[in-house]
Write an enzyme that holds these catalytic residues in place. Structure first.
Site: not given
Length: 309
Positions: A118, A214, A279
């Site tokens: 992330s 992502e 995620h």
């Protein structure tokens, strides 16, 4: 021509009894989730220690001020008793502290395992331009790590038995653009990669790389904007292939998929979707900086060497 992405130095695997430091370079951490994550690590025979400022709060969205978060990372890395540094969570804030880290001291301390995803993408990129391979994978206080056994096992096996996880991919993986490609893994969160453009010491290009992408909470038009920024900057020129992970809370997947195809198919390289990192409900650990083969039809990413030595 921009230099191609090259394999990076891999750190040593972990062994039972090793000490791992937990740091929070981005958002604030929920104490009960952190405790649960520490229990999992202890169950693997590791000795987790929490950096001093992990439970701090600053501005409501940061785990302590920038200098404190950078100091925690630097000190953990430079502690000779620490074998690995695992992030507690993502959120936002790594970009604010990355230039405050004492990278010279950390380089002198030698390679260690570093894991997160992330917002931690900013740190993965910082390590990469300094020659060190890292792990794009779950974090100690992340919900997926706490509740998904496949996520846990992927990280555990990578840390202790890296030769056992050379082929990566979930059953969901399938070709968005068919083909097979070889390159060195890089990437992470799409919007963080776009935000890296133009920053000091940023990677100049993904040429020759197998790019992982992502994201979460970004509507299709915002994914389009980030991809278009990378395309217009020439950052995707010469990329060997693209592996797509999860797009949690980014809207209906059909719309996300259409946007990804629209922006990526023109690269003329293999693209595999829903490989199983990021995620989503399962977050496989994927090493960054390692040579690998992407097979879109098979839905696999096969490492040519183990993630860790």
């Amino acid at each position: 021509m921009t230099e191609r992405v090259r394999p990076l130095e891999r750190p040593h695997r972990l062994r039972p009894g090793d000490r791992v430091a937990i740091v929070a370079p981005s958002g604030p951490v929920a104490e009960e989730r952190l405790r649960a994550g520490l229990d999992i690590l202890r169950g693997w025979g590791l000795d987790p220690v929490v950096a001093p400022h992990v439970l701090d709060r600053h501005l409501g969205y940061l785990a302590g001020d920038d200098a404190a978060r950078a100091r925690d990372l630097t000190r953990a890395w430079c502690d000779p008793s620490v074998a690995a540094v695992i992030c507690a969570r993502g959120g936002y804030g790594a970009q604010r502290m990355v230039d405050l880290v004492d990278w010279a001291a950390m380089r002198a301390a030698g390679p260690k395992v570093f894991a997160g995803y992330s917002d931690v993408t900013a740190l993965h990129e910082a390590f990469a331009v300094r020659g060190l391979a890292t792990l794009h994978g779950p974090m100690a206080a992340a919900v997926t790590f706490l509740h998904d056994t496949r996520t846990q096992e992927s990280l555990r096996a990578t840390l202790f038995e890296p030769e056992s996880v050379r082929t990566l991919g979930l059953e969901t993986a399938r070709p968005l653009v068919p083909g097979r490609a070889r390159g060195v893994t890089l990437g992470g969160c799409l919007t963080l990669l776009a935000a890296e453009l133009g920053t000091p010491g940023a990677r100049p290009s993904a040429r020759g790389g197998l790019l992982l992408l992502e994201d979460t909470g970004e509507e299709p038009y915002r994914l389009d904007r980030a991809l278009t920024q990378l395309l217009r900057a020439g950052w995707l020129d010469g990329v060997s292939g693209v592996a797509l992970g999860s797009w949690q809370d980014c809207g209906p997947y059909a719309a996300v998929r259409a946007t990804l195809r629209d922006r990526l198919a023109g690269l003329g390289v293999p693209v595999v979707e829903e490989l199983g990192f990021g995620h989503g409900p399962t977050n496989l650990t994927v090493p960054l900086g390692v040579p690998a083969v992407l097979d879109a039809e098979a839905g696999t990413l096969t490492l040519e060497v183990p993630a860790l030595r």
